[in-house]
Design a protein around this motif. Structure first.
Motif, PDB file in Angstrom:
ATOM      1  N   MET A  96      54.128  35.359 -29.061  1.00  0.00           N
ATOM      2  CA  MET A  96      54.711  36.086 -30.166  1.00  0.00           C
ATOM      3  C   MET A  96      54.796  35.177 -31.395  1.00  0.00           C
ATOM      4  O   MET A  96      55.265  34.047 -31.313  1.00  0.00           O
ATOM      5  N   SER A  97      54.345  35.668 -32.523  1.00  0.00           N
ATOM      6  CA  SER A  97      54.453  34.918 -33.772  1.00  0.00           C
ATOM      7  C   SER A  97      55.890  34.907 -34.255  1.00  0.00           C
ATOM      8  O   SER A  97      56.598  35.905 -34.134  1.00  0.00           O
ATOM      9  N   ARG A  98      56.303  33.778 -34.811  1.00  0.00           N
ATOM     10  CA  ARG A  98      57.626  33.704 -35.406  1.00  0.00           C
ATOM     11  C   ARG A  98      57.582  34.373 -36.766  1.00  0.00           C
ATOM     12  O   ARG A  98      56.563  34.353 -37.455  1.00  0.00           O
ATOM     13  N   MET A  99      58.692  34.960 -37.146  1.00  0.00           N
ATOM     14  CA  MET A  99      58.792  35.654 -38.431  1.00  0.00           C
ATOM     15  C   MET A  99      59.793  34.923 -39.308  1.00  0.00           C
ATOM     16  O   MET A  99      60.685  34.241 -38.805  1.00  0.00           O
ATOM     17  N   ILE A 100      59.652  35.087 -40.605  1.00  0.00           N
ATOM     18  CA  ILE A 100      60.642  34.569 -41.532  1.00  0.00           C
ATOM     19  C   ILE A 100      61.166  35.723 -42.372  1.00  0.00           C
ATOM     20  O   ILE A 100      60.406  36.578 -42.830  1.00  0.00           O
ATOM     21  N   PHE A 101      62.483  35.764 -42.517  1.00  0.00           N
ATOM     22  CA  PHE A 101      63.160  36.716 -43.383  1.00  0.00           C
ATOM     23  C   PHE A 101      63.906  35.885 -44.420  1.00  0.00           C
ATOM     24  O   PHE A 101      64.894  35.231 -44.094  1.00  0.00           O
ATOM     25  N   VAL A 102      63.417  35.884 -45.643  1.00  0.00           N
ATOM     26  CA  VAL A 102      64.056  35.166 -46.728  1.00  0.00           C
ATOM     27  C   VAL A 102      65.078  36.116 -47.342  1.00  0.00           C
ATOM     28  O   VAL A 102      64.718  37.209 -47.788  1.00  0.00           O
ATOM     29  N   ASN A 103      66.347  35.735 -47.326  1.00  0.00           N
ATOM     30  CA  ASN A 103      67.422  36.568 -47.877  1.00  0.00           C
ATOM     31  C   ASN A 103      67.755  36.073 -49.278  1.00  0.00           C
ATOM     32  O   ASN A 103      68.037  34.891 -49.471  1.00  0.00           O
ATOM     33  N   LEU A 104      67.728  36.988 -50.255  1.00  0.00           N
ATOM     34  CA  LEU A 104      67.962  36.624 -51.649  1.00  0.00           C
ATOM     35  C   LEU A 104      69.003  37.544 -52.276  1.00  0.00           C
ATOM     36  O   LEU A 104      68.885  38.769 -52.177  1.00  0.00           O
ATOM     37  N   PRO A 105      70.015  36.975 -52.947  1.00  0.00           N
ATOM     38  CA  PRO A 105      70.955  37.815 -53.684  1.00  0.00           C
ATOM     39  C   PRO A 105      70.316  38.290 -54.985  1.00  0.00           C
ATOM     40  O   PRO A 105      69.643  37.523 -55.673  1.00  0.00           O
ATOM     41  N   VAL A 106      70.503  39.574 -55.322  1.00  0.00           N
ATOM     42  CA  VAL A 106      69.903  40.132 -56.537  1.00  0.00           C
ATOM     43  C   VAL A 106      70.937  40.932 -57.318  1.00  0.00           C
ATOM     44  O   VAL A 106      71.800  41.586 -56.736  1.00  0.00           O
ATOM     45  N   ALA A 107      70.845  40.882 -58.624  1.00  0.00           N
ATOM     46  CA  ALA A 107      71.785  41.590 -59.495  1.00  0.00           C
ATOM     47  C   ALA A 107      71.454  43.077 -59.606  1.00  0.00           C
ATOM     48  O   ALA A 107      72.345  43.915 -59.710  1.00  0.00           O
ATOM     49  N   ASP A 108      70.166  43.420 -59.604  1.00  0.00           N
ATOM     50  CA  ASP A 108      69.717  44.800 -59.782  1.00  0.00           C
ATOM     51  C   ASP A 108      68.686  45.098 -58.701  1.00  0.00           C
ATOM     52  O   ASP A 108      67.521  44.684 -58.798  1.00  0.00           O
ATOM     53  N   LEU A 109      69.093  45.806 -57.662  1.00  0.00           N
ATOM     54  CA  LEU A 109      68.236  46.031 -56.499  1.00  0.00           C
ATOM     55  C   LEU A 109      66.951  46.767 -56.867  1.00  0.00           C
ATOM     56  O   LEU A 109      65.860  46.356 -56.461  1.00  0.00           O
ATOM     57  N   ALA A 110      67.041  47.814 -57.647  1.00  0.00           N
ATOM     58  CA  ALA A 110      65.843  48.585 -58.012  1.00  0.00           C
ATOM     59  C   ALA A 110      64.865  47.730 -58.819  1.00  0.00           C
ATOM     60  O   ALA A 110      63.647  47.759 -58.580  1.00  0.00           O
ATOM     61  N   LYS A 111      65.369  46.959 -59.762  1.00  0.00           N
ATOM     62  CA  LYS A 111      64.513  46.090 -60.577  1.00  0.00           C
ATOM     63  C   LYS A 111      63.834  45.032 -59.703  1.00  0.00           C
ATOM     64  O   LYS A 111      62.637  44.763 -59.851  1.00  0.00           O
ATOM     65  N   GLY A 160      52.842  42.428 -54.475  1.00  0.00           N
ATOM     66  CA  GLY A 160      52.097  42.794 -53.280  1.00  0.00           C
ATOM     67  C   GLY A 160      52.951  43.096 -52.059  1.00  0.00           C
ATOM     68  O   GLY A 160      52.421  43.375 -50.985  1.00  0.00           O
ATOM     69  N   PHE A 161      54.265  43.052 -52.191  1.00  0.00           N
ATOM     70  CA  PHE A 161      55.162  43.395 -51.093  1.00  0.00           C
ATOM     71  C   PHE A 161      55.281  44.915 -50.996  1.00  0.00           C
ATOM     72  O   PHE A 161      55.143  45.619 -51.995  1.00  0.00           O
ATOM     73  N   THR A 162      55.549  45.415 -49.806  1.00  0.00           N
ATOM     74  CA  THR A 162      55.839  46.831 -49.622  1.00  0.00           C
ATOM     75  C   THR A 162      57.243  46.965 -49.050  1.00  0.00           C
ATOM     76  O   THR A 162      57.741  46.060 -48.385  1.00  0.00           O
ATOM     77  N   LEU A 200      55.646  41.318 -46.908  1.00  0.00           N
ATOM     78  CA  LEU A 200      54.383  40.785 -47.410  1.00  0.00           C
ATOM     79  C   LEU A 200      53.325  40.776 -46.309  1.00  0.00           C
ATOM     80  O   LEU A 200      52.160  41.041 -46.549  1.00  0.00           O
ATOM     81  N   SER A 201      53.747  40.480 -45.095  1.00  0.00           N
ATOM     82  CA  SER A 201      52.838  40.472 -43.952  1.00  0.00           C
ATOM     83  C   SER A 201      53.653  40.740 -42.696  1.00  0.00           C
ATOM     84  O   SER A 201      54.872  40.905 -42.764  1.00  0.00           O
ATOM     85  N   GLU A 202      52.997  40.747 -41.560  1.00  0.00           N
ATOM     86  CA  GLU A 202      53.716  40.975 -40.303  1.00  0.00           C
ATOM     87  C   GLU A 202      54.766  39.905 -40.040  1.00  0.00           C
ATOM     88  O   GLU A 202      55.708  40.130 -39.295  1.00  0.00           O
TER      89      GLU A 202
END
Length: 139
Positions: free
Chosen positions: A1-16, A25-27, A42-44
């Motif tokens: 199994m490939s390891r995954m990374i989840f980068v957590n970022l605080p944002v002021a405006d979620l929609a923006k 290129g992210f979905t 961005l990828s699996e």
């Protein structure tokens, strides 16, 4: 199994921020998205969790750094020099800032740094491992 990374970022405006990351290129994964957070894929194996400031504070009491500071630089490989340039152009056109540091061109490696709308720093880079000078490999 490939390891995954989840980068957590605080944002002021979620929609923006979601629109910015889509331009890179992210979905969006709607299964992990609501009015307080969005999972951008961005990828699996590479995901960015955009968290409103209120949501961020449910995970940590540590302060959110001001947008004009750098707590980390996330480097992301691109398939070509042109893809690096396209990523920076898309950043500038979608609420981010390109070239927050001078571009780096070492011939075999090319990179440009950009910031998202909240000041999170990303470095888009391309590298041709077959063209690395023998003296650079020892460093």
């Amino acid at each position: 199994m490939s390891r995954m990374i989840f980068v957590n970022l605080p944002v002021a405006d979620l929609a923006k921020s979601m629109a910015f990351y889509e331009s890179q290129g992210f979905t969006n994964n709607p299964h992990f998205t609501d009015e307080t957070a969005a999972c951008m894929v961005l990828s699996e194996t590479i995901h960015v969790m955009l968290l409103t400031h209120a949501k961020w504070r449910t995970f940590t009491d540590r302060p959110i750094p001001p947008a004009d500071t750098s707590e980390v630089m996330l480097a992301l490989s691109c398939e070509s020099r042109e893809a690096v340039d396209a990523m920076c152009e898309a950043a500038s056109a979608n609420g981010g800032t390109a070239d927050i540091n001078p571009p780096q061109d070492h011939g075999f490696m090319y990179g440009r740094a950009l910031a998202d709308p909240d000041g999170h720093v990303w470095e888009a880079f391309w590298m041709d491992p077959t063209a690395i000078p023998s003296d650079a490999a020892a460093n």
